[in-house]
Each structure stands twice: as structure tokens, then as C-alpha cells.
Design a protein around this motif. Structure first.
Motif, PDB file in Angstrom:
ATOM      1  N   GLY A 166       0.811  -1.211   0.000  1.00 23.27           N
ATOM      2  CA  GLY A 166       0.000   0.000   0.000  1.00 23.27           C
ATOM      3  C   GLY A 166       0.840   1.253   0.000  1.00 23.27           C
ATOM      4  N   LEU A 167       1.921   1.230   0.761  1.00 25.61           N
ATOM      5  CA  LEU A 167       2.814   2.384   0.821  1.00 25.61           C
ATOM      6  C   LEU A 167       3.515   2.598  -0.520  1.00 25.61           C
ATOM      7  CD1 LEU A 167       4.118   4.629   2.475  1.00 25.61           C
ATOM      8  CD2 LEU A 167       5.861   2.989   3.176  1.00 25.61           C
ATOM      9  N   LEU A 168       3.990   1.507  -1.125  1.00 26.34           N
ATOM     10  CA  LEU A 168       4.634   1.631  -2.435  1.00 26.34           C
ATOM     11  C   LEU A 168       3.642   2.100  -3.497  1.00 26.34           C
ATOM     12  CD1 LEU A 168       6.938  -1.515  -2.464  1.00 26.34           C
ATOM     13  CD2 LEU A 168       7.591   0.862  -2.103  1.00 26.34           C
ATOM     14  N   GLY A 169       2.418   1.628  -3.417  1.00 26.46           N
ATOM     15  CA  GLY A 169       1.382   2.079  -4.345  1.00 26.46           C
ATOM     16  C   GLY A 169       1.098   3.564  -4.188  1.00 26.46           C
ATOM     17  N   LEU A 170       1.062   4.028  -2.960  1.00 29.56           N
ATOM     18  CA  LEU A 170       0.834   5.447  -2.707  1.00 29.56           C
ATOM     19  C   LEU A 170       1.990   6.292  -3.229  1.00 29.56           C
ATOM     20  CD1 LEU A 170      -0.871   7.667  -1.383  1.00 29.56           C
ATOM     21  CD2 LEU A 170       0.387   7.229   0.738  1.00 29.56           C
TER      22      LEU A 170
ATOM     23  N   PRO B 223       1.499   3.540 -17.069  1.00 26.02           N
ATOM     24  CA  PRO B 223       2.173   4.305 -16.012  1.00 26.02           C
ATOM     25  C   PRO B 223       3.688   4.081 -15.939  1.00 26.02           C
ATOM     26  CG  PRO B 223       0.258   3.182 -15.127  1.00 26.02           C
ATOM     27  CD  PRO B 223       0.418   2.730 -16.535  1.00 26.02           C
ATOM     28  N   LEU B 224       4.146   2.846 -15.970  1.00 23.70           N
ATOM     29  CA  LEU B 224       5.579   2.614 -15.825  1.00 23.70           C
ATOM     30  C   LEU B 224       6.332   3.034 -17.086  1.00 23.70           C
ATOM     31  CD1 LEU B 224       7.966   1.532 -14.246  1.00 23.70           C
ATOM     32  CD2 LEU B 224       7.472  -0.722 -15.181  1.00 23.70           C
ATOM     33  N   VAL B 225       5.918   2.545 -18.213  1.00 25.22           N
ATOM     34  CA  VAL B 225       6.582   2.874 -19.480  1.00 25.22           C
ATOM     35  C   VAL B 225       6.434   4.369 -19.780  1.00 25.22           C
ATOM     36  CG1 VAL B 225       6.600   2.431 -21.959  1.00 25.22           C
ATOM     37  CG2 VAL B 225       6.240   0.549 -20.362  1.00 25.22           C
ATOM     38  N   GLY B 226       5.247   4.911 -19.546  1.00 24.17           N
ATOM     39  CA  GLY B 226       5.015   6.333 -19.793  1.00 24.17           C
ATOM     40  C   GLY B 226       5.892   7.220 -18.924  1.00 24.17           C
ATOM     41  N   LEU B 227       6.068   6.834 -17.669  1.00 20.96           N
ATOM     42  CA  LEU B 227       6.899   7.629 -16.766  1.00 20.96           C
ATOM     43  C   LEU B 227       8.362   7.572 -17.175  1.00 20.96           C
ATOM     44  CD1 LEU B 227       6.647   9.373 -14.242  1.00 20.96           C
ATOM     45  CD2 LEU B 227       7.130   7.348 -12.888  1.00 20.96           C
ATOM     46  N   ILE B 228       8.834   6.395 -17.538  1.00 17.22           N
ATOM     47  CA  ILE B 228      10.222   6.263 -17.988  1.00 17.22           C
ATOM     48  C   ILE B 228      10.441   7.059 -19.274  1.00 17.22           C
ATOM     49  CG2 ILE B 228      11.938   4.641 -18.878  1.00 17.22           C
ATOM     50  CD1 ILE B 228      10.723   2.576 -16.896  1.00 17.22           C
ATOM     51  N   ALA B 229       9.512   6.947 -20.216  1.00 16.31           N
ATOM     52  CA  ALA B 229       9.626   7.694 -21.474  1.00 16.31           C
ATOM     53  C   ALA B 229       9.578   9.190 -21.215  1.00 16.31           C
ATOM     54  CB  ALA B 229       8.511   7.278 -22.432  1.00 16.31           C
ATOM     55  N   TRP B 230       8.737   9.618 -20.294  1.00 16.74           N
ATOM     56  CA  TRP B 230       8.635  11.046 -19.984  1.00 16.74           C
ATOM     57  C   TRP B 230       9.939  11.561 -19.383  1.00 16.74           C
ATOM     58  CZ3 TRP B 230       8.468  13.649 -15.181  1.00 16.74           C
ATOM     59  CH2 TRP B 230       8.214  15.022 -15.282  1.00 16.74           C
ATOM     60  N   PHE B 231      10.539  10.772 -18.476  1.00 14.04           N
ATOM     61  CA  PHE B 231      11.821  11.187 -17.896  1.00 14.04           C
ATOM     62  C   PHE B 231      12.900  11.303 -18.963  1.00 14.04           C
ATOM     63  CE2 PHE B 231      10.523   9.651 -13.525  1.00 14.04           C
ATOM     64  CZ  PHE B 231      10.577  10.915 -12.948  1.00 14.04           C
TER      65      PHE B 231
END
Length: 59
Positions: free
Chosen positions: A7-11, A45-53
Motif C-alpha cells: 500500500g505504501l509503495l502504491g501510494l 504508467p511505468l513505461v510512460g513515466l520512464i519515457a517522460w523522464f
């Protein structure tokens, strides 16, 4: 303990994605580019965030 950690990692992950969306919205990119980046962050979310960075609007 596994549920609390998950839950903490998800948050934390949610906060990072929301931060990225806010940074995209405030960037100087065109409206279409902003929309495409936000859709990429929400759908992938994961791929999009990496691509955005790596490739996202700077500044």
C-alpha cells in the motif's frame, strides 16, 4: 506486513505519476503534446513515466 508495504509503495507510485502529470500540464509544450504525454502516463504508467523522464518536455 506485506499489505502495508504494498500500500505504501502504491501510494508513492501514485504520487510520482500525479507529479509527472502536473509537470507535463505546466510545461511549455503544445496542447497536443501535453495531452499525448498525459494519456501515456495514465494508460502506461511505468513505461510512460520512464519515457517522460527520458524524452519529455524539459523546463
Amino acid at each position: 506486513m506485506g499489505i502495508e508495504v504494498g500500500g505504501l509503495l502504491g501510494l508513492i507510485w501514485l504520487i510520482i505519476v500525479v507529479w509527472a502529470i502536473v509537470k507535463v500540464a505546466k510545461s511549455s509544450a503544445s496542447g497536443l503534446a501535453k495531452l499525448l504525454w498525459i494519456i501515456a502516463l495514465l494508460v502506461f504508467p511505468l513505461v510512460g513515466l520512464i519515457a517522460w523522464f527520458l524524452f519529455g518536455p524539459k523546463g
